[in-house]
Design an enzyme around this catalytic site. Structure first.
Site, short mmCIF file in Angstrom:
data_model
loop_
_atom_site.label_atom_id
_atom_site.label_comp_id
_atom_site.label_asym_id
_atom_site.label_seq_id
_atom_site.Cartn_x
_atom_site.Cartn_y
_atom_site.Cartn_z
N GLY A 51 0.83 -1.20 0.00
CA GLY A 51 0.00 0.00 0.00
C GLY A 51 0.86 1.24 0.00
N GLY A 52 0.21 2.39 0.13
CA GLY A 52 0.94 3.64 0.04
C GLY A 52 2.05 3.76 1.07
N PHE A 53 1.75 3.45 2.33
CA PHE A 53 2.76 3.64 3.37
C PHE A 53 3.87 2.61 3.26
CE2 PHE A 53 4.32 3.93 7.84
CZ PHE A 53 4.73 5.25 7.76
N GLY B 48 3.47 8.19 13.96
CA GLY B 48 3.64 9.63 13.99
C GLY B 48 3.08 10.28 12.74
N ALA C 53 2.08 8.99 3.60
CA ALA C 53 2.89 8.24 2.64
C ALA C 53 3.31 9.11 1.47
CB ALA C 53 2.11 7.02 2.15
N LYS D 105 -6.51 8.70 16.63
CA LYS D 105 -6.51 9.97 15.88
C LYS D 105 -7.29 9.83 14.58
CE LYS D 105 -3.37 8.57 12.70
NZ LYS D 105 -3.38 8.67 11.22
N SER E 270 -5.31 12.75 4.05
CA SER E 270 -5.96 11.87 5.02
C SER E 270 -7.24 11.27 4.45
CB SER E 270 -6.28 12.65 6.30
OG SER E 270 -7.14 11.91 7.13
#
Length: 334
Positions: A10-12, A133, A137, A188, A251
């Site tokens: 995935g992106g991250f 944190g 990405a 979050k 996001s």
């Protein structure tokens, strides 16, 4: 140079692969989806996840999960809903000396466990850490300066992760509060989803500031009940991650929230945006709060909007009409 496998394309996961490869590490990315690997090999990028970002040809791509064998570090970069199943699949191949680094954010449905708790069950002999944190990405992959923290019960392992992953675009701090870092990073997403709803409704900066401030308060309230440290929620995995997720159009949680605020059915909004960790995390966090006897009014009202069809306007009225309190009395407990 470290030998690293990243589970998840995935992106991250890809952004960390690019960052680590640029820093000189030997990087392998495992994907469950052959079509994603084929797309990267054919076009040099994965537009569906990181449009416009070239994936270094030196990064090895595979659908063979045995690629996790013999590594210094295995980074878990997959959505929280699939962490247990992928870890169970990888477990036979991972050496007990390998450090497992979790980046997934969420609570497991049913058990309500954090991701490192799930991973400890899958890898009982391994050292498990969390990396979390404010780190979209899209920016990590482009080398935009980013600062995160790593937390682990094994201090030596935490400093190894810090030294291995830190470079001139990616700065890693060490934290010893695993639970606090995980709760901050997971919840979050809930507050960011609510922030997007407010944006979709056309609410102002005052509303978002109030939501974020009271949001970190209730995140910390749950975290403290689970054994976390107060100061963690003032750091990168707390207010830092909350700010970036509530305020950025990178996001997915915020984007889904905007659609909901504009009148789109919550499930449809999630379908349109893709992976929205805050959606399922809202349900799980609310269940955990009830189990622990912790008051989390924002999470509760968002859960009613998402899963019970409660009108957003009614939830806002309920939040604004709650009994008056002294903000400084019993810090993080009101």
């Amino acid at each position: 140079m470290a030998n690293i496998t990243i589970l998840g394309s995935g992106g991250f996961g890809l952004s960390l692969a690019i960052m680590c490869d640029n820093a000189g590490h030997d990087v392998t990315v495992w994907s469950k989806f052959q079509d994603e690997i084929d797309t990267i090999n054919r076009t040099g990028e994965l537009k569906s996840k990181l449009p416009g970002v070239l994936v270094n040809k030196s990064i090895k791509l595979t659908t063979d999960i045995s690629a996790a064998k013999g590594k210094d570090m295995v980074i878990i970069g997959i959505p929280s809903n699939f962490v247990r199943s992928v870890c169970e699949e990888a477990a036979p191949y991972i050496d007990k000396e390998t450090i497992i680094v979790n980046t997934a954010k969420g609570l497991e449905a049913g058990s309500l466990k954090t991701m490192t708790q799930v991973e400890k069950e899958c890898f009982p002999e391994n050292t498990i850490a969390v990396l979390t944190g404010p780190s979209h990405a899209e920016e990590v992959a482009r080398g935009i300066p980013t600062t995160v923290c790593t937390a682990c019960e094994n201090t030596e392992a935490a400093y190894f992760i810090q030294q291995t992953l830190s470079n001139n675009t990616f700065r890693v701090y060490v934290n010893d509060d695993v639970m606090g870092c995980e709760i901050g990073g997971s919840l979050k997403n809930v507050i960011a989803l609510a922030a997007g709803v407010c944006d979709g409704l056309g609410m102002g900066d005052n509303t978002k500031a109030a939501l974020m401030t009271r949001g970190i308060r209730e995140i910390a309230r749950l975290g403290l009940a689970l054994g976390a440290k107060t100061e963690t929620f003032a750091g990168l995995s707390g207010i830092g991650d909350l700010i970036v997720t509530c305020c950025s159009m990178h996001s997915r949680n915020r984007r889904a929230g905007i659609l909901i605020g504009q009148g789109v059915d919550p499930a449809e909004a999630v379908r349109q945006v893709g992976t929205v960790e805050g959606y399922t995390c809202t349900k799980n966090a609310y269940a955990l709060a009830k189990k622990m006897g912790i008051e989390m009014p924002i999470t509760e009202e968002l859960a009613k909007v998402l899963f019970e069809g409660s009108p957003v306007g009614d939830s806002i009225k309920k939040l604004m009409g709650r009994p008056s309190k002294n903000e400084t009395e019993s810090q993080f407990l009101n």
